[in-house]
Design a protein around this motif. Structure first.
Motif, PDB file in Angstrom:
ATOM      1  N   CYS A  47       0.846  -1.196   0.000  1.00  0.00           N
ATOM      2  CA  CYS A  47       0.000   0.000   0.000  1.00  0.00           C
ATOM      3  C   CYS A  47       0.881   1.244   0.000  1.00  0.00           C
ATOM      4  N   GLN A  48       0.932   1.928  -1.134  1.00  0.00           N
ATOM      5  CA  GLN A  48       1.789   3.100  -1.261  1.00  0.00           C
ATOM      6  C   GLN A  48       1.281   4.280  -0.436  1.00  0.00           C
ATOM      7  N   ARG A  49       0.004   4.267  -0.093  1.00  0.00           N
ATOM      8  CA  ARG A  49      -0.573   5.383   0.660  1.00  0.00           C
ATOM      9  C   ARG A  49      -0.538   5.136   2.171  1.00  0.00           C
TER      10      ARG A  49
ATOM     11  N   ARG B  84      -6.934   7.739   4.022  1.00  0.00           N
ATOM     12  CA  ARG B  84      -5.791   7.529   3.129  1.00  0.00           C
ATOM     13  C   ARG B  84      -6.102   6.568   1.984  1.00  0.00           C
TER      14      ARG B  84
ATOM     15  N   SER C  58      -7.461   4.850  -1.223  1.00  0.00           N
ATOM     16  CA  SER C  58      -8.008   5.312  -2.509  1.00  0.00           C
ATOM     17  C   SER C  58      -8.782   4.208  -3.214  1.00  0.00           C
TER      18      SER C  58
END
Length: 635
Positions: free
Chosen positions: A595-597, A612, A614
């Motif tokens: 999870c990049q976020r 956070r 998306s």
């Protein structure tokens, strides 16, 4: 119904009430309306949903005190109140004369009641008890928590058995205690008696004969104020929605009965709705019909017919944490009735109270029900305690369900897994045919699941995932019980992607999966698809995306609607994967890293940070469980 961001809380500690010694009754308001006394304070365990002790329970208490102390008469004609506290099964503090004198407990193994004596009970019974009293030499040091050897016993009044409650006299001290061994073995035992609590001085139960009308009279101003506020709240809201028809959810229980009294004063035009789950007590269905007919109100019945028995083979027995029956036997019939009779919606008054459960601790006065279209719910007695409800019912002279006079604290489906073992024992006495039918099914199901008979006998079937108290019980009685029920993962397609009456396409299926975690974890995982709304009580979670709507139920039912067959299938697969991930997560951390976020944390499974996330789906793509979705689920 509540937004997923809300956190449900419940009260802990002690709650203070007041007792009028002059009038020998409970005072709920600022002062006794009879004599003007502000009352003597006393405390009970939180949340303090105090209730009056009715006839059958009074007779039960008299039997219990006679068994242990030989004195039932001190309870004759006095007002007794009960306060539910945490326990293995039924557990009620006993309030007499404004003092907690003991705790009534139901023992699942012995299938009978027992008593835990509190210090005020020992002080009140010390002089009048004919048995269960032991006099000891004064030991050195503190008394509380000490185990007394038999050599220190000077004399005993009557005989006793191991684990019996005892009144222990030690010099000027009066103690509540417990027998560690039978009286005929006490002299030779190093641990003959255990001391629970210590006090000084005798107490005298006033013994003033007081009927419940005295309680109402002492609190008449309080009940008038309660009613005035509830009626005002309901009237105010109804005036803002004058075009919507009004209904009362009438279950046959005390809370909906109190709401009847309020609504009858707030609006003369309303219909009563009764959801007949097909599992109601005969007394309840007869009472509801008789009450509506006598009062002259239209009674609308949402009938589940044989819905339960038609589905139980597939779902298995419902449990406290697997209540598929609520959708089949309650929400389904209710939705159909409202769509048929109130296509433009209805305002429904319900008797939900915050003191009933953790799930209802944060209910608001106005609740929109996203799972029953066009239904707005008003909760006018949400802040009332059980004792408020009963006092109001007596004041308004409302006829109540006769089952309350038969040791039932709550009234619902006769085989509900949420009912107490003590209540089930009573049901077997009142309705042997109904109870034997259900027990026969349970034993056959347990055999098919390779479960021992004790799984049914001691009520382990009532949970999908056993709580600590039941795991302790299994250890105590030395039986091997799986922590999680051994239902395998299967998926049954109820209806493929077909045109929906409301437009678009719908798809329905059921995923049978052993529950390792609560329903809140399922709702949590669905946040990866879109914003979630869910109900703890009915175990329903709903997600609306730009492509359609997903509903997931606690029993594993999944309903998807969308504009095309393809998007319907895609949303259904996402829902199944979310369900599997919530229950089978091994906390490997792969999803967190992908999870990049940084929207995922691990805490007994993934926790999604909604602000956070998306909804990109990368965590699902990276998850091993989701990757083997088609291998994990048997169609």
């Amino acid at each position: 119904m509540r937004n997923s961001k809300k956190v449900t809380s419940f009260r802990h500690g002690k709650v203070v009430f007041k007792w009028c010694d002059e009038c020998a009754t409970l005072v709920l308001g600022d002062e006794c309306a009879i004599c003007g006394s502000v009352g003597r304070p006393f405390s009970v365990t939180a949340p303090g949903d105090l209730r009056p002790c009715l006839q059958a329970d009074t007779e039960l208490l008299k039997r219990i005190f006679y068994t242990y102390f030989g004195v039932p008469d001190f309870l004759d004609g006095v007002q007794i109140f009960l306060n539910k506290i945490p326990g293995e099964d039924r557990a009620d503090e006993i309030v007499v004369d404004g003092r907690v004198i003991g705790v009534l407990l139901f023992d699942i193994v012995s299938d009978d009641f027992r008593l835990e004596l509190r210090i005020d009970g020992a002080r009140a019974l010390a002089d009048i008890a004919k048995k269960g009293v032991v006099e000891i030499d004064m030991p050195r040091g503190h008394l509380k928590g000490k185990n007394i050897p038999g050599t220190m016993i000077k004399r005993a009044r009557g005989t006793f058995n191991a684990n019996d409650p005892l009144i222990v006299l030690a010099g000027d001290f009066i103690c509540s205690g417990i027998a560690r061994v039978p009286s005929d073995q006490a002299k030779n035992s190093e641990r003959a008696i255990g001391i629970r609590d210590v006090g000084r001085g005798r107490l005298r139960i006033a013994g003033k004969k007081r009927c419940w009308s005295r309680f109402v009279e002492a609190n008449i101003s309080y009940f008038k104020t309660l009613e005035a506020k509830a009626v005002s709240d309901v009237k105010s809201y109804l005036n803002s929605k004058k075009d919507m028809p009004v209904t009362l959810s009438f279950s046959g229980g005390k809370d909906s009965l109190a709401c009847f009294g309020i609504l009858e004063k707030a609006s003369k035009k309303f219909s009563m709705i009764f959801v007949n789950t097909g599992l109601e007590f005969p007394e309840t269905t007869e009472y509801v019909r008789r009450f509506a007919e006598k009062r002259g109100f239209e009674l609308l019945i949402a009938d589940a017919n044989n819905g339960f028995w038609n589905n139980v083979d597939f779902f298995g027995p419902p449990s406290k944490d697997f209540r598929w029956c609520c959708k089949v036997c309650k929400l389904g019939p209710l939705t159909a009735l409202i769509e048929d009779r109130f296509p433009k919606g209805t305002i429904t008054i319900e008797g939900n109270r915050t003191f009933e459960s953790f799930a209802r601790a944060r209910i608001a006065f106005v609740e929109n029900n996203p799972f029953v279209p066009n239904q707005i719910i008003l909760n006018p007695i949400r802040e009332w305690r059980s004792v408020d409800v009963w006092g109001y019912i007596w004041w308004k002279n409302l006829e109540y369900n006769p089952l309350y006079e038969n040791e039932y604290e709550r009234i619902g489906c006769y085989l509900c897994p949420a009912c107490l073992a003590s209540e089930w024992k009573r049901t077997k006495m009142l309705h042997p045919k109904l109870s034997s039918q259900w027990e026969k099914y349970l034993y056959a199901w347990a055999s098919k699941m390779n479960m021992p008979e004790e799984f049914v006998k001691y009520g382990f079937w009532r949970w999908k995932v056993l709580p600590k108290k039941m795991r302790r019980l299994a250890a105590d009685i030395k039986i091997s019980i799986p922590t999680v029920r051994t239902d395998c993962i299967q998926m049954k397609m109820v209806k493929g992607a077909t045109p929906c009456v409301a437009g678009g396409f719908s798809l329905e299926g059921v995923v049978m999966i052993p529950r390792k975690r609560s329903f809140a974890k399922i709702a949590e995982m669905m946040k990866t698809i879109g914003p979630v709304r869910y109900s703890d009580e009915y175990e329903i979670a709903m997600v609306k995306t730009k492509d359609g709507t997903i509903k997931v139920f606690g029993g594993g039912q999944i309903v998807v609607t969308s504009s095309t067959p393809d998007t319907t299938d895609e949303l259904f697969e996402l829902a199944v994967k979310a369900l599997l991930r919530s229950q089978l997560c091994t906390e490997c951390g792969i999803c967190v890293k992908n999870c990049q976020r940084k929207a995922i944390k691990l805490n007994d499974g993934p926790m999604i940070l909604e602000e956070r996330c998306s909804h990109c789906g990368k965590c699902t793509d990276a998850c091993v469980i989701a990757h083997y979705y088609d291998k994990l689920v048997s169609r």
